[in-house]
Design an enzyme around this catalytic site. Sequence first.
Site, PDB file in Angstrom:
ATOM      1  CG  ASP A 189      11.048  20.424  31.805  1.00 51.64           C
ATOM      2  OD1 ASP A 189      10.745  21.595  31.424  1.00 51.64           O
ATOM      3  OD2 ASP A 189      10.853  20.076  32.790  1.00 51.64           O
ATOM      4  CG  ASP A 231       0.975  28.115  29.272  1.00 55.29           C
ATOM      5  OD1 ASP A 231       1.216  27.219  28.337  1.00 55.29           O
ATOM      6  OD2 ASP A 231       0.433  28.499  30.051  1.00 55.29           O
ATOM      7  CD  GLU A 282      10.768  31.913  28.760  1.00 48.73           C
ATOM      8  OE1 GLU A 282      11.724  30.967  28.825  1.00 48.73           O
ATOM      9  OE2 GLU A 282      10.108  32.129  29.878  1.00 48.73           O
ATOM     10  CG  ASP A 283      11.061  27.508  27.463  1.00 44.92           C
ATOM     11  OD1 ASP A 283      10.523  28.495  27.720  1.00 44.92           O
ATOM     12  OD2 ASP A 283      11.164  26.469  28.128  1.00 44.92           O
ATOM     13  CG  PHE A 287       2.474  19.458  28.663  1.00 43.99           C
ATOM     14  CD1 PHE A 287       2.756  20.703  29.393  1.00 43.99           C
ATOM     15  CD2 PHE A 287       3.362  18.532  28.589  1.00 43.99           C
ATOM     16  CE1 PHE A 287       4.119  20.964  30.087  1.00 43.99           C
ATOM     17  CE2 PHE A 287       4.705  18.538  29.141  1.00 43.99           C
ATOM     18  CZ  PHE A 287       5.098  19.821  30.192  1.00 43.99           C
ATOM     19  CE  LYS A 297       1.598  25.456  25.657  1.00 42.50           C
ATOM     20  NZ  LYS A 297       1.432  24.459  26.857  1.00 42.50           N
ATOM     21  N   GLY A 348      15.027  26.086  29.860  1.00 38.44           N
ATOM     22  CA  GLY A 348      14.200  25.714  28.843  1.00 38.44           C
ATOM     23  C   GLY A 348      14.787  26.462  27.512  1.00 38.44           C
TER      24      GLY A 348
HETATM   25  P1  IMP Z   1       3.707  31.111  31.751  1.00 39.19           P
HETATM   26  O1  IMP Z   1       2.636  30.620  31.931  1.00 39.19           O
HETATM   27  O2  IMP Z   1       3.892  31.948  30.361  1.00 39.19           O
HETATM   28  O3  IMP Z   1       4.235  31.914  32.848  1.00 39.19           O
HETATM   29  O4  IMP Z   1       4.909  29.919  31.400  1.00 39.19           O
HETATM   30  C1  IMP Z   1       5.535  29.431  32.433  1.00 39.19           C
HETATM   31  C2  IMP Z   1       6.739  28.314  32.177  1.00 39.19           C
HETATM   32  O5  IMP Z   1       5.792  27.123  32.003  1.00 39.19           O
HETATM   33  C3  IMP Z   1       7.278  28.493  30.902  1.00 39.19           C
HETATM   34  O6  IMP Z   1       8.511  28.949  30.787  1.00 39.19           O
HETATM   35  C4  IMP Z   1       7.628  26.947  30.398  1.00 39.19           C
HETATM   36  O7  IMP Z   1       8.841  26.725  31.189  1.00 39.19           O
HETATM   37  C5  IMP Z   1       6.584  26.162  31.117  1.00 39.19           C
HETATM   38  N1  IMP Z   1       5.653  25.787  30.011  1.00 39.19           N
HETATM   39  C6  IMP Z   1       4.192  26.088  29.723  1.00 39.19           C
HETATM   40  N2  IMP Z   1       3.699  25.434  28.736  1.00 39.19           N
HETATM   41  C7  IMP Z   1       4.659  24.268  28.666  1.00 39.19           C
HETATM   42  C8  IMP Z   1       4.670  23.274  27.633  1.00 39.19           C
HETATM   43  O8  IMP Z   1       3.534  22.984  26.952  1.00 39.19           O
HETATM   44  N3  IMP Z   1       5.586  22.302  27.675  1.00 39.19           N
HETATM   45  C9  IMP Z   1       6.703  22.556  28.795  1.00 39.19           C
HETATM   46  N4  IMP Z   1       6.666  23.594  29.620  1.00 39.19           N
HETATM   47  C10 IMP Z   1       5.579  24.528  29.348  1.00 39.19           C
HETATM   48 MG    MG Z   2      10.861  28.523  30.700  1.00 42.46          MG
END
Ligand code: IMP
Ligand code: MG
Length: 179
Positions: A163, A107, A103-104, A156, A135, A49
């Site tokens: 992606d 979440d 990091e992209d 999302f 977020k 990402g």
């Molecule tokens: P975490 O919940 O912070 O562990 O995020 C895990 C991964 O979920 C991120 O690195 C992204 O690759 C993916 N992700 C979370 N939210 C989104 C979104 O809105 N669009 C696309 N990918 C997402």
């Molecule tokens: Mg990611």
Amino acid sequence: MGNTIQVKDKTFAVSIPQEKILSEVKRVAAEINRDYAGKEPVFLAVLNGSFVFAADLLREVDIPCEISFVRLASYQGVSTTGEIREIMGLSVDVTNRPVIIVEDIVDTGLTMAHMLETLKKHNPSSVDICTLLLKPGKLQINLDIRYCCLQIPNDFIVGYGLDYDGYGRNTKDIYTLVQ
Ligand code: IMP
Ligand code: MG
């Protein structure tokens, strides 16, 4: 409706235009240039990402630095926890060096928390997180995020590297899912 795109079976509408993204990327790069002057950081961009963000960010960083790309390997079958057991492709020695994770999106924060834990076993002198998007409404843990370009609602999103089911990474703007 104008400014919408179709990614597989879903419709997305522009929510963050390219100009806004790039101005925030420049702002964060300036912070890093100031904070890391003379420190020669190693940027670790988390694939897939972050590839677009990393490319734009690094071209605004004007201090001596290295960049390496890593992938996070998840436990099979526990995909929802985002638990990682390995940082794949850590080809640069980070021992006693300052690391900036690129990091992209953060979440729940679980991916970054596990990344920090695993990375610390490689004994970097310091670790900071630099994320394009956050977020805040979804964050489940206390995570110290030093650099963040944009905070967004819980929706999302796709585009600019992010992606939906592998598609939609190749746009200049960021799009939000239309309910
Ligand atoms: P975490 O919940 O912070 O562990 O995020 C895990 C991964 O979920 C991120 O690195 C992204 O690759 C993916 N992700 C979370 N939210 C989104 C979104 O809105 N669009 C696309 N990918 C997402
Ligand atoms: Mg990611």
